[in-house]
Design an enzyme around this catalytic site. Structure first.
Site, short mmCIF file in Angstrom:
data_model
loop_
_atom_site.label_atom_id
_atom_site.label_comp_id
_atom_site.label_asym_id
_atom_site.label_seq_id
_atom_site.Cartn_x
_atom_site.Cartn_y
_atom_site.Cartn_z
N ASP A 60 24.23 80.73 -53.79
CA ASP A 60 24.91 79.87 -52.83
C ASP A 60 25.84 80.67 -51.90
OD1 ASP A 60 24.95 77.32 -51.84
OD2 ASP A 60 26.53 76.58 -53.18
N LYS A 106 28.41 80.80 -45.55
CA LYS A 106 28.89 80.18 -46.80
C LYS A 106 28.83 81.21 -47.93
CE LYS A 106 27.70 76.45 -50.10
NZ LYS A 106 26.79 75.32 -50.40
N LYS A 113 26.18 69.78 -61.67
CA LYS A 113 24.74 69.83 -61.46
C LYS A 113 24.02 69.78 -62.81
CE LYS A 113 24.54 72.61 -57.22
NZ LYS A 113 23.89 71.59 -56.37
N ARG A 144 30.28 72.21 -47.12
CA ARG A 144 30.85 71.71 -45.87
C ARG A 144 32.37 71.75 -45.89
NH1 ARG A 144 27.60 66.24 -46.65
NH2 ARG A 144 26.30 67.71 -47.80
N1 BES Z 1 24.42 74.61 -52.63
C1 BES Z 1 23.97 73.27 -52.65
C2 BES Z 1 22.71 73.06 -51.83
C3 BES Z 1 21.43 73.55 -52.44
C4 BES Z 1 20.78 72.81 -53.40
C5 BES Z 1 20.83 74.69 -51.97
C6 BES Z 1 19.59 73.25 -53.94
C7 BES Z 1 19.64 75.11 -52.49
C8 BES Z 1 19.01 74.40 -53.47
C9 BES Z 1 25.05 72.37 -52.06
O1 BES Z 1 26.35 72.74 -52.32
C10 BES Z 1 24.86 71.03 -52.72
O2 BES Z 1 25.06 70.94 -53.89
N2 BES Z 1 24.47 70.04 -51.93
C11 BES Z 1 24.22 68.75 -52.44
C12 BES Z 1 24.79 67.76 -51.44
C13 BES Z 1 24.81 66.35 -51.95
C14 BES Z 1 25.80 66.20 -53.07
C15 BES Z 1 25.17 65.46 -50.79
C16 BES Z 1 22.70 68.57 -52.57
O3 BES Z 1 21.97 69.06 -51.71
O4 BES Z 1 22.28 67.99 -53.56
ZN ZN Z 2 26.67 74.73 -52.63
MN MN Z 3 27.03 71.96 -54.17
#
Ligand code: BES
Ligand code: ZN
Ligand code: MN
Length: 497
Positions: A289, A266, A278, A352
């Site tokens: 990321d 990724k 966020k 994803r």
């Molecule tokens: N890059 C983030 C995941 C992440 C979050 C990695 C915090 C490290 C620390 C990913 O793209 C994301 O935002 N995932 C969301 C998914 C949710 C919306 C289902 C998450 O984990 O909050």
């Molecule tokens: Zn992400």
């Molecule tokens: Mn995200």
């Protein structure tokens, strides 16, 4: 840093510091004993006086060695006289390099590969010296206008007895390749998001390919991805002014007919969340990321450096995820390259989306196996913390091989189930799939989403959200899981020959 192997006894070497291990209860390693003799009993007298006990993490730096050509000695505690655990060996190495780093010296000789470590051979022990030292010596200085803590140390000599020299050289080569792969991954990840954009990552892949004959890079741009029908990947990129790139970095170490191992990383160079924005606190860390993509480039570099007799293909979908008038929105329905449609419920579940089209794209390489690595879910931190990476996959042999490699590499993983029951959480009233699976089992449902695009090959997924970088005062990328993946490739190369 220059690492070399030396077969002369440590007490004869001219390095600025000679570094030897001692155990508790006045037990000395062979090199400490030799050094004690060469210094007329200095080491024993210090131990008898109680200046150092030899416990794990004890260190004593002697800046002056009377009546001797020896400049300095570093004593490193190894604990009780018995085989060290792998973790304790790495701790002892870490305490040694912490002292060497602070001492104002240019060169050091180290004899710690002579001590017994549980289930470890010389190759592994030497490799760990290079890996642990390199990890501790890494600094990100590119964006500082003035660097006031430069480390003068630039020469490390690792001592070993003559008859083991070939194993030692193998360990040295592996250690250097892994350490440099990790350094590349850390550096790319630590770069801020305004420098490390998708185009920048693509340029790094092209540069890497220029440095190694066995590496070849190809970059797909928006128009080419449109032609391929990568509707999911492109939807994520729509909110950004930075054009997305799909990087392919091919390593050919075997003949053309040999099926490649495909690694997908990724490469989200900044994840603001998109329209599902966020919160502000800690959002800077979303420059990380792209750690999966960085680790793919680092691993390919290591494979090329080691000239492994296998074929490996690295794929890095690179994009930003930003809010914008043209960004994708919750309720949007996308058509992925596979033809499957996806209803967006949260634009922050973007990883994803860029990965699913890349998984479909991977099919054209007729892969032997596909492994993706992604900072995919915050839920992985909740489940596993920052110790192991999450491992999920559709093939038990592949997962088992990755677990074995992770143990050798000291780059741990923990497997989570990928059962069909979880697919229920991804059902949509309006499309084939939704892009989030609700609040339960977030790491698993993210992997289940990907599994829908990995039906035609053996596949494993590493969720590195908790392991790719450290937060807080030691904020910085870790270079994981380059060591694990390189070990997996070494094992595969070994199984082949
Ligand atoms: N890059 C983030 C995941 C992440 C979050 C990695 C915090 C490290 C620390 C990913 O793209 C994301 O935002 N995932 C969301 C998914 C949710 C919306 C289902 C998450 O984990 O909050
Ligand atoms: Zn992400
Ligand atoms: Mn995200």
């Amino acid at each position: 840093m220059n690492y070399t192997i030396e077969t002369q006894p440590i007490e004869t070497l001219k390095s600025d510091v000679l570094c030897v291990g001692i155990y508790t209860n006045q037990h000395l390693t062979a090199s400490a004993n030799a050094l004690n003799d060469a210094t007329h009993g200095l080491i024993r007298s210090l131990i008898e006086r109680g200046d150092i006990l030899g416990k794990l993490n004890d260190t004593l730096l002697l800046n002056v060695v009377p009546n001797s050509h020896i400049e300095r000695i570093l004593l490193v505690g190894l604990g009780d006289q018995q085989a060290l655990s792998v973790k304790n060996y790495r701790k002892a190495l870490a305490s040694a390099i912490t002292v060497l780093k602070k001492a104002n010296i240019k060169s050091a000789a180290i004899s710690l590969a002579e001590c017994d470590v549980e289930k470890a051979d010389l190759t592994w022990k030497i490799r760990q010296i290079v890996e642990v030292f390199s990890d501790k010596l890494y600094q990100f200085t590119q964006c500082k206008s003035k660097v006031d803590d430069t480390i003068p140390l630039n020469d490390i000599v690792i001592t070993t007895s003559d008859n083991q020299c070939n194993d030692a050289k193998t360990g040295l080569a592996q250690g250097i390749a892994i350490a440099e792969g990790m350094t590349l991954a850390k550096h790319l990840a630590d770069l801020p998001a305004n420098i490390c954009t998708p185009s920048y990552l693509a340029k790094q892949a092209l540069t890497l390919a220029l440095s190694y004959d066995s590496l070849e890079a190809t970059i797909l741009d928006t128009a080419e991805m449109e032609k391929l029908g990568m509707g999911a990947l492109l939807a994520v990129a729509r909110g950004s002014r930075q054009p997305p790139k799909l990087i392919t970095l091919e390593y050919h170490g075997d003949d053309k007919n040999s099926k490649p191992i495909v690694l997908i990383g990724k490469g989200l160079t900044f994840d603001a969340g998109g329209i599902s924005l966020k919160p502000g606190a800690g959002m800077d860390e979303m420059k990380y990321d792209m750690c999966g993509g960085a680790a793919v480039l680092g691993t390919l570099q290591a494979a090329a450096q080691l000239k492994l007799p296998i074929n490996v293909i690295g794929l890095v979908p690179a994009s930003e995820n930003m809010p914008d008038g043209d960004a994708n929105k919750p309720s949007d329905i996308l058509t992925s390259m596979s033809g499957k449609t996806i209803e967006i419920l949260n634009t922050d579940a973007e990883g994803r989306l860029i990965l699913c089209d890349t998984l479909t794209y991977a099919e054209r390489f007729q892969p032997d196996v596909v492994i993706d690595l992604a900072t995919l879910t915050g839920a992985c931190l909740v489940a596993l913390g920052r110790v192991p990476s999450g491992l999920l996959g559709n093939d038990d042999v592949l997962c088992h091989d990755l677990i074995a490699a992770s143990e050798t590499a000291c780059d741990s993983v923990w497997r989570l189930p990928l059962w069909e029951e979880y697919q229920e959480q991804l059902k949509s009233n309006f499309a084939d799939l939704v892009n989030i699976g609700g609040k339960d089992a977030g790491t698993i449902t993210a992997a289940c989403f990907l599994a829908n695009f990995a039906e035609n090959f053996r596949w494993a997924h590493l969720d590195i959200a908790g392991t790719a970088w450290r937060t807080g005062s030691a904020k910085g990328a870790t270079g994981r899981p380059v060591a694990l993946l390189t070990q997996y490739l070494i094992n595969r190369a070994h199984a082949r020959t």
